[in-house]
Structure formats: structure tokens, C-alpha cells
Enzyme design. Structure first.
Site, PDB file in Angstrom:
ATOM      1  CG  ASN A   1      -1.880   1.157   1.424  1.00  0.00           C
ATOM      2  OD1 ASN A   1      -1.602   2.109   0.688  1.00  0.00           O
ATOM      3  ND2 ASN A   1      -2.335   1.325   2.594  1.00  0.00           N
ATOM      4  CD1 TRP A   2       3.919   1.112  -2.908  1.00  0.00           C
ATOM      5  CD2 TRP A   2       4.033   2.334  -4.610  1.00  0.00           C
ATOM      6  NE1 TRP A   2       4.733   0.752  -3.586  1.00  0.00           N
ATOM      7  CE2 TRP A   2       4.805   1.438  -4.747  1.00  0.00           C
ATOM      8  CE3 TRP A   2       3.848   3.170  -5.765  1.00  0.00           C
ATOM      9  CZ2 TRP A   2       5.538   1.129  -5.960  1.00  0.00           C
ATOM     10  CZ3 TRP A   2       4.588   3.102  -6.880  1.00  0.00           C
ATOM     11  CH2 TRP A   2       5.502   2.096  -6.992  1.00  0.00           C
TER      12      TRP A   2
ATOM     13  CD  GLU B   1      -3.185   5.844   6.592  1.00  0.00           C
ATOM     14  OE1 GLU B   1      -3.094   5.755   5.141  1.00  0.00           O
ATOM     15  OE2 GLU B   1      -2.183   5.153   7.276  1.00  0.00           O
TER      16      GLU B   1
ATOM     17  CD  GLU C   1      -3.433  -2.495   7.431  1.00  0.00           C
ATOM     18  OE1 GLU C   1      -2.533  -2.745   6.969  1.00  0.00           O
ATOM     19  OE2 GLU C   1      -4.234  -1.707   7.140  1.00  0.00           O
TER      20      GLU C   1
ATOM     21  N   GLY D   1       2.141   2.606  10.714  1.00  0.00           N
ATOM     22  CA  GLY D   1       3.134   3.588  10.395  1.00  0.00           C
ATOM     23  C   GLY D   1       3.670   4.171  11.878  1.00  0.00           C
TER      24      GLY D   1
ATOM     25  CB  SER E   1       5.293  -1.259  11.971  1.00  0.00           C
ATOM     26  OG  SER E   1       4.588   0.075  12.286  1.00  0.00           O
TER      27      SER E   1
ATOM     28  N   GLY F   1       2.881  -0.851   4.362  1.00  0.00           N
ATOM     29  CA  GLY F   1       2.620   0.493   3.846  1.00  0.00           C
ATOM     30  C   GLY F   1       4.013   0.924   3.602  1.00  0.00           C
ATOM     31  N   GLY F   2       5.046   1.683   4.703  1.00  0.00           N
ATOM     32  CA  GLY F   2       6.029   2.333   4.549  1.00  0.00           C
ATOM     33  C   GLY F   2       7.109   1.381   3.713  1.00  0.00           C
TER      34      GLY F   2
HETATM   35  P1  PGA Z   1       2.723   0.410   7.801  1.00  0.00           P
HETATM   36  O1  PGA Z   1       1.100   0.664   7.011  1.00  0.00           O
HETATM   37  O2  PGA Z   1       3.262  -0.840   7.190  1.00  0.00           O
HETATM   38  O3  PGA Z   1       3.435   1.998   7.042  1.00  0.00           O
HETATM   39  O4  PGA Z   1       2.583   0.569   9.272  1.00  0.00           O
HETATM   40  C1  PGA Z   1       0.605  -0.445   6.858  1.00  0.00           C
HETATM   41  C2  PGA Z   1      -0.844   0.205   6.220  1.00  0.00           C
HETATM   42  O5  PGA Z   1      -1.169   1.205   6.613  1.00  0.00           O
HETATM   43  O6  PGA Z   1      -1.510  -0.617   5.381  1.00  0.00           O
END
Ligand code: PGA
Length: 251
Positions: free
Chosen positions: A13-14, A98, A168, A174, A213, A234-235
Site C-alpha cells: 500500500n504505497w 486512514e 491492521e 506507521g 509496521s 505500507g512504509g
Molecule cells: P505501515 O502501513 O506498514 O506503514 O504501518 C500499513 C498500512 O497502513 O496498510
């Protein structure tokens, strides 16, 4: 512990990151990943076509991070699930925390978007998860069950059969905080037990992936748990080499 025969699933997930040049670098840096892992990239909508054209043929499939509920119409700025399909996507993230928190997507809206993805022939990646206070109050499982119920009530439990569920915990997204493998495993097992109870056909084949994370350094221990079938990243997915390492850890 023996792993199940479910195929591993790892999605990137960019979020709102990327440039045209980053996309080209990503394709250049992308190493080979074992074919037994389903790898999905979800770039921002604006880069989907470019990402697909430079990474197609590398064993990767594509998805979008959100869609509208409606298939077409006067909805300025929106993108329909059907458009994602038209651009070659096969997956849609639905109900990311989000979107729920920053864009006011209620359980009802999330269920509508889940239905929209199915209508367009996309596989939904349905995100569920609790915030920190809910976990501290011991309400994490109830919160996740309510989020699942909203989709089952509107779409019907059988519709969850082919989807991917991403657990999640919001407090882990994040933040560098990860749920421990045992905490994640406990929730994944609870989700799977609920699907079985609700009579979701082939509940045992639904992939339940963990997000929050996930990095190359912690992926292995998470994936060692019997009910963690992969990750939504994500990150760490913005770096092709690190994301590929996570995919390899899932193989
Ligand atoms: P993250 O995000 O790996 O940066 O914690 C995961 C996500 O929101 O899908």
C-alpha cells in the site's frame, strides 16, 4: 507448527507516495520473488497505469487503495471500481483505517465499497482493526467482529469467501509499533473462527494478512504463525528491495 496450504499473499500500500521516476526505479530494482507468493502493488490511482506497464510480467498483480461506491456518474474526483478493472487492477483495498478515520468512511460506506469491488470483479482486501484504547479496554475482538458484521450484513456472509482480510491494528500503522506475532495470531484465529461460524463457504481458504509496521526485519516471525497468511505493507513497500524481501519471507 505446520503452515496451512493457503497461498501466501503480500500487498504493498504505497498510500500517497510516488513519482513517475520512482515507479521506473522500482521496476529496475525489483528482484525475482518466488512464484508461490501472490504479490500485489497498490500505487496511487494516478500511477496505476504506469506501474502496471513497467512491472507487468514480473509475477505481480495490481490493486487500488480505494474506490467510489457507484459505477459511474457525476462524482467529481472519484474513481469507480470498474475503472480499476479497466486499468488492469485485480484488487481493491477497502476500509483502510486512514479512509475510515480521515475521510469519514463508516462501516456502511465500507460495506458499499466492498460490494462495489465485487461488482467490478475485483478482489476486496478488507481492512479491519482496533485503536489503542479499544485494545487496552479488551474490546479489540468485538471491534473487529463489528467491522466484519457490517460487511456481512450488507453483502451477505458468502461474499467474504473469496476476499482477503487485512488485520491492521490502528496503533501499529506507521508507528514502528508492531503487534507481537502472538497478538496478531490470536486475532487472526478469532477472525477465521468467526468466518467459519458465520458459514462463509471455504472459510479455511480466506487469506488473513497482517498490517502495521511490517518490515523485512520482523516479517519472518509474523509469517511463522499458523493463521498469518501474509501482509499488507505500507512504509516498507516503497523500497522495492525491502518489499521483495518481505514477499520472500512469506514464501
Ligand atoms: P505501515 O502501513 O506498514 O506503514 O504501518 C500499513 C498500512 O497502513 O496498510
Amino acid at each position: 507448527m505446520t503452515k496451512s496450504p493457503r497461498r501466501a499473499f503480500v500487498a504493498a500500500n504505497w498510500k500517497m507516495h510516488g513519482t513517475r521516476w520512482m515507479v521506473l526505479d522500482y521496476a529496475t530494482d525489483w528482484p525475482e520473488v518466488p512464484a508461490e507468493v501472490d504479490v500485489v502493488l497498490c500505487p496511487p490511482w494516478g500511477y496505476l497505469d504506469r506501474v502496471r506497464s513497467v512491472l507487468d510480467g514480473k509475477g505481480i498483480r495490481f490493486g487500488v487503495q480505494h474506490t467510489a461506491i457507484e459505477p459511474r456518474g457525476a462524482f467529481t474526483g472519484e474513481h469507480a471500481a470498474e475503472m480499476a478493472g479497466d486499468l488492469g487492477a485485480a484488487f481493491a483495498i477497502v476500509g483502510h483505517s486512514e479512509r475510515r478515520r480521515l475521510f469519514g468512511e463508516t462501516d456502511e460506506v465500507v460495506a458499499g465499497k466492498f460490494a462495489a469491488a465485487l461488482r467490478a470483479g475485483l478482489t476486496p482486501i478488507l481492512c479491519v482493526g482496533e485503536v489503542l484504547d479499544e485494545r487496552r479496554q479488551g474490546a479489540a475482538e468485538t471491534v473487529v467482529a463489528t467491522q466484519l458484521d457490517a460487511v456481512m450484513d450488507q453483502c451477505g456472509a458468502p461474499m467474504l469467501a473469496g476476499c482477503v482480510i487485512a488485520y491492521e491494528p490502528v496503533w501499529a500503522i506507521g508507528t514502528g509499533e508492531t503487534a507481537t506475532p502472538a497478538e496478531a495470531q490470536e486475532m487472526h484465529a478469532a477472525i477465521r473462527a468467526k468466518l467459519v461460524r458465520e458459514g462463509v463457504e471455504l472459510a479455511d481458504t480466506v487469506r488473513i494478512v497482517y498490517g502495521g509496521s511490517v518490515k523485512a526485519t520482523n516479517a519472518q516471525e509474523l509469517f511463522a504463525e499458523p493463521d498469518i497468511d501474509g501482509a499488507l505493507v505500507g512504509g516498507a513497500s516503497l523500497d522495492a528491495v525491502e518489499f521483495a524481501e518481505i514477499c520472500c519471507a512469506a514464501a
